[in-house]
Design a protein around this motif. Sequence first.
Motif, PDB file in Angstrom:
ATOM      1  N   GLU A  71       6.041  -0.691  -4.232  1.00 51.60           N
ATOM      2  CA  GLU A  71       4.718  -0.417  -4.797  1.00 51.60           C
ATOM      3  C   GLU A  71       3.883   0.406  -3.814  1.00 51.60           C
ATOM      4  O   GLU A  71       3.230   1.381  -4.203  1.00 51.60           O
ATOM      5  CB  GLU A  71       4.011  -1.740  -5.108  1.00 51.60           C
ATOM      6  CG  GLU A  71       2.645  -1.567  -5.740  1.00 51.60           C
ATOM      7  CD  GLU A  71       1.932  -2.905  -5.928  1.00 51.60           C
ATOM      8  OE1 GLU A  71       0.692  -2.892  -5.966  1.00 51.60           O
ATOM      9  OE2 GLU A  71       2.617  -3.939  -6.006  1.00 51.60           O
ATOM     10  N   TRP A  72       3.907   0.029  -2.549  1.00 50.93           N
ATOM     11  CA  TRP A  72       3.179   0.800  -1.537  1.00 50.93           C
ATOM     12  C   TRP A  72       3.645   2.253  -1.516  1.00 50.93           C
ATOM     13  O   TRP A  72       2.840   3.172  -1.370  1.00 50.93           O
ATOM     14  CB  TRP A  72       3.385   0.189  -0.159  1.00 50.93           C
ATOM     15  CG  TRP A  72       2.625  -1.076   0.113  1.00 50.93           C
ATOM     16  CD1 TRP A  72       1.667  -1.649  -0.677  1.00 50.93           C
ATOM     17  CD2 TRP A  72       2.754  -1.926   1.259  1.00 50.93           C
ATOM     18  NE1 TRP A  72       1.198  -2.793  -0.096  1.00 50.93           N
ATOM     19  CE2 TRP A  72       1.837  -2.997   1.088  1.00 50.93           C
ATOM     20  CE3 TRP A  72       3.554  -1.895   2.398  1.00 50.93           C
ATOM     21  CZ2 TRP A  72       1.700  -4.019   2.036  1.00 50.93           C
ATOM     22  CZ3 TRP A  72       3.425  -2.900   3.333  1.00 50.93           C
ATOM     23  CH2 TRP A  72       2.504  -3.956   3.158  1.00 50.93           C
ATOM     24  N   MET A  73       4.953   2.464  -1.626  1.00 50.36           N
ATOM     25  CA  MET A  73       5.523   3.804  -1.549  1.00 50.36           C
ATOM     26  C   MET A  73       5.371   4.583  -2.848  1.00 50.36           C
ATOM     27  O   MET A  73       5.500   5.806  -2.854  1.00 50.36           O
ATOM     28  CB  MET A  73       7.017   3.715  -1.191  1.00 50.36           C
ATOM     29  CG  MET A  73       7.303   3.121   0.181  1.00 50.36           C
ATOM     30  SD  MET A  73       9.086   2.870   0.431  1.00 50.36           S
ATOM     31  CE  MET A  73       9.643   4.582   0.508  1.00 50.36           C
ATOM     32  N   ASN A 178      -7.908  -7.136   5.569  1.00 49.90           N
ATOM     33  CA  ASN A 178      -7.877  -5.727   5.979  1.00 49.90           C
ATOM     34  C   ASN A 178      -7.795  -4.812   4.755  1.00 49.90           C
ATOM     35  O   ASN A 178      -6.817  -4.067   4.581  1.00 49.90           O
ATOM     36  CB  ASN A 178      -6.688  -5.477   6.917  1.00 49.90           C
ATOM     37  CG  ASN A 178      -6.796  -6.244   8.215  1.00 49.90           C
ATOM     38  OD1 ASN A 178      -7.459  -5.808   9.159  1.00 49.90           O
ATOM     39  ND2 ASN A 178      -6.150  -7.406   8.281  1.00 49.90           N
ATOM     40  N   PRO A 179      -8.840  -4.823   3.914  1.00 49.24           N
ATOM     41  CA  PRO A 179      -8.791  -4.026   2.669  1.00 49.24           C
ATOM     42  C   PRO A 179      -8.678  -2.531   2.925  1.00 49.24           C
ATOM     43  O   PRO A 179      -8.205  -1.786   2.061  1.00 49.24           O
ATOM     44  CB  PRO A 179     -10.111  -4.375   1.977  1.00 49.24           C
ATOM     45  CG  PRO A 179     -11.013  -4.878   3.067  1.00 49.24           C
ATOM     46  CD  PRO A 179     -10.108  -5.565   4.048  1.00 49.24           C
ATOM     47  N   TRP A 180      -9.089  -2.070   4.106  1.00 50.96           N
ATOM     48  CA  TRP A 180      -8.989  -0.655   4.444  1.00 50.96           C
ATOM     49  C   TRP A 180      -7.543  -0.156   4.355  1.00 50.96           C
ATOM     50  O   TRP A 180      -7.302   1.024   4.074  1.00 50.96           O
ATOM     51  CB  TRP A 180      -9.525  -0.388   5.859  1.00 50.96           C
ATOM     52  CG  TRP A 180      -8.870  -1.257   6.893  1.00 50.96           C
ATOM     53  CD1 TRP A 180      -9.305  -2.470   7.338  1.00 50.96           C
ATOM     54  CD2 TRP A 180      -7.632  -0.993   7.578  1.00 50.96           C
ATOM     55  NE1 TRP A 180      -8.422  -2.981   8.267  1.00 50.96           N
ATOM     56  CE2 TRP A 180      -7.394  -2.100   8.429  1.00 50.96           C
ATOM     57  CE3 TRP A 180      -6.715   0.049   7.557  1.00 50.96           C
ATOM     58  CZ2 TRP A 180      -6.266  -2.177   9.253  1.00 50.96           C
ATOM     59  CZ3 TRP A 180      -5.590  -0.027   8.369  1.00 50.96           C
ATOM     60  CH2 TRP A 180      -5.384  -1.129   9.211  1.00 50.96           C
ATOM     61  N   PHE A 181      -6.570  -1.054   4.591  1.00 46.96           N
ATOM     62  CA  PHE A 181      -5.173  -0.629   4.596  1.00 46.96           C
ATOM     63  C   PHE A 181      -4.763  -0.094   3.219  1.00 46.96           C
ATOM     64  O   PHE A 181      -4.222   1.016   3.114  1.00 46.96           O
ATOM     65  CB  PHE A 181      -4.268  -1.796   5.010  1.00 46.96           C
ATOM     66  CG  PHE A 181      -2.807  -1.519   4.824  1.00 46.96           C
ATOM     67  CD1 PHE A 181      -2.149  -0.626   5.644  1.00 46.96           C
ATOM     68  CD2 PHE A 181      -2.098  -2.120   3.791  1.00 46.96           C
ATOM     69  CE1 PHE A 181      -0.800  -0.338   5.459  1.00 46.96           C
ATOM     70  CE2 PHE A 181      -0.753  -1.844   3.598  1.00 46.96           C
ATOM     71  CZ  PHE A 181      -0.114  -0.953   4.435  1.00 46.96           C
ATOM     72  N   GLU A 182      -5.047  -0.854   2.183  1.00 45.55           N
ATOM     73  CA  GLU A 182      -4.649  -0.403   0.843  1.00 45.55           C
ATOM     74  C   GLU A 182      -5.580   0.675   0.304  1.00 45.55           C
ATOM     75  O   GLU A 182      -5.186   1.458  -0.550  1.00 45.55           O
ATOM     76  CB  GLU A 182      -4.575  -1.597  -0.106  1.00 45.55           C
ATOM     77  CG  GLU A 182      -3.409  -2.521   0.251  1.00 45.55           C
ATOM     78  CD  GLU A 182      -3.155  -3.604  -0.766  1.00 45.55           C
ATOM     79  OE1 GLU A 182      -4.101  -4.349  -1.075  1.00 45.55           O
ATOM     80  OE2 GLU A 182      -2.010  -3.702  -1.243  1.00 45.55           O
ATOM     81  N   GLU A 183      -6.788   0.767   0.863  1.00 42.13           N
ATOM     82  CA  GLU A 183      -7.725   1.803   0.423  1.00 42.13           C
ATOM     83  C   GLU A 183      -7.453   3.141   1.094  1.00 42.13           C
ATOM     84  O   GLU A 183      -7.552   4.196   0.455  1.00 42.13           O
ATOM     85  CB  GLU A 183      -9.160   1.360   0.736  1.00 42.13           C
ATOM     86  CG  GLU A 183      -9.625   0.166  -0.097  1.00 42.13           C
ATOM     87  CD  GLU A 183     -10.890  -0.469   0.460  1.00 42.13           C
ATOM     88  OE1 GLU A 183     -11.439   0.055   1.466  1.00 42.13           O
ATOM     89  OE2 GLU A 183     -11.333  -1.507  -0.088  1.00 42.13           O
ATOM     90  N   PRO A 187      -2.732   5.283  -0.359  1.00 41.37           N
ATOM     91  CA  PRO A 187      -2.762   6.545  -1.113  1.00 41.37           C
ATOM     92  C   PRO A 187      -2.122   7.709  -0.346  1.00 41.37           C
ATOM     93  O   PRO A 187      -1.409   8.528  -0.938  1.00 41.37           O
ATOM     94  CB  PRO A 187      -4.257   6.778  -1.348  1.00 41.37           C
ATOM     95  CG  PRO A 187      -4.874   5.426  -1.274  1.00 41.37           C
ATOM     96  CD  PRO A 187      -4.084   4.688  -0.234  1.00 41.37           C
ATOM     97  N   LYS A 188      -2.363   7.773   0.956  1.00 38.50           N
ATOM     98  CA  LYS A 188      -1.758   8.840   1.774  1.00 38.50           C
ATOM     99  C   LYS A 188      -0.244   8.675   1.836  1.00 38.50           C
ATOM    100  O   LYS A 188       0.507   9.665   1.755  1.00 38.50           O
ATOM    101  CB  LYS A 188      -2.339   8.805   3.192  1.00 38.50           C
ATOM    102  CG  LYS A 188      -3.808   9.204   3.262  1.00 38.50           C
ATOM    103  CD  LYS A 188      -3.949  10.710   3.163  1.00 38.50           C
ATOM    104  CE  LYS A 188      -5.353  11.155   3.517  1.00 38.50           C
ATOM    105  NZ  LYS A 188      -5.520  12.608   3.365  1.00 38.50           N
ATOM    106  N   LEU A 189       0.204   7.446   1.991  1.00 37.77           N
ATOM    107  CA  LEU A 189       1.637   7.178   2.039  1.00 37.77           C
ATOM    108  C   LEU A 189       2.309   7.597   0.738  1.00 37.77           C
ATOM    109  O   LEU A 189       3.339   8.280   0.754  1.00 37.77           O
ATOM    110  CB  LEU A 189       1.871   5.688   2.304  1.00 37.77           C
ATOM    111  CG  LEU A 189       3.312   5.186   2.169  1.00 37.77           C
ATOM    112  CD1 LEU A 189       4.231   5.892   3.153  1.00 37.77           C
ATOM    113  CD2 LEU A 189       3.375   3.676   2.356  1.00 37.77           C
ATOM    114  N   ARG A 190       1.725   7.210  -0.372  1.00 36.43           N
ATOM    115  CA  ARG A 190       2.332   7.555  -1.668  1.00 36.43           C
ATOM    116  C   ARG A 190       2.417   9.065  -1.871  1.00 36.43           C
ATOM    117  O   ARG A 190       3.429   9.580  -2.357  1.00 36.43           O
ATOM    118  CB  ARG A 190       1.511   6.937  -2.804  1.00 36.43           C
ATOM    119  CG  ARG A 190       1.712   5.450  -2.948  1.00 36.43           C
ATOM    120  CD  ARG A 190       0.890   4.899  -4.081  1.00 36.43           C
ATOM    121  NE  ARG A 190       1.060   3.462  -4.182  1.00 36.43           N
ATOM    122  CZ  ARG A 190       0.180   2.643  -4.742  1.00 36.43           C
ATOM    123  NH1 ARG A 190      -0.930   3.137  -5.273  1.00 36.43           N
ATOM    124  NH2 ARG A 190       0.404   1.344  -4.797  1.00 36.43           N
TER     125      ARG A 190
END
Length: 199
Positions: A71-73, A178-183, A187-190
């Motif tokens: 999902e992250w990717m 650490n909500p900044w991680f998914e925010e 998106p950059k990783l995907r």
Amino acid sequence: MTHSYSRMPFEELVARVRRCRICEAHLPLEPRPVVQVSQSARLLVVGQAPGRRVHDTGLPFNDPSGDRLREWMGVDRDTFYDDQQLAILPMGFCYPGTGKSGDLPPRPECAPAWRDLLLERLEGVQLTLVIGQYAHAWHLPGPKASVTERVKRWREVWPEVVPLPHPSPRNNLWLRRNPWFEEEVIPKLRQRVRDILRQ
């Protein structure tokens, strides 16, 4: 020994890895190295060590951690398990057993024996996902730092490397804190993964 392995055809090297038994005496189950690798891979996923379910199935990240990682990717299972595009080389190739608070660390014999020999053959890798503290320690040299600190400094190694926390459900609290991680990072990783796979 290492010198002779460095000259070995890649397929034979991988076959040796799959037959490896160097830490057999310390494992709770029969050795079963779980890796996914080909020289054409453009993405590299570096985890910790297989869990019990991965050991049983022989398929890396075949568990809830893998679901979250995919999902992250932003990739589906077919893409994730396409070894021509994506290599998966954990820090320890065999299931190390379980301790009081989860799986034990990767066995220390594995990475020195095989890691550099495999990585030097993966010349097409454009992005490495480095997951968890043991992978961070090996792939991100420098002063010792916590997983949180390394992930917060993700831009320092971007776009070739992305340090990630472990996607295990055990890290749900970390993700909430650490909500900044998914925010910011996801998106950059995907987008980066998408761009590489389109090539």
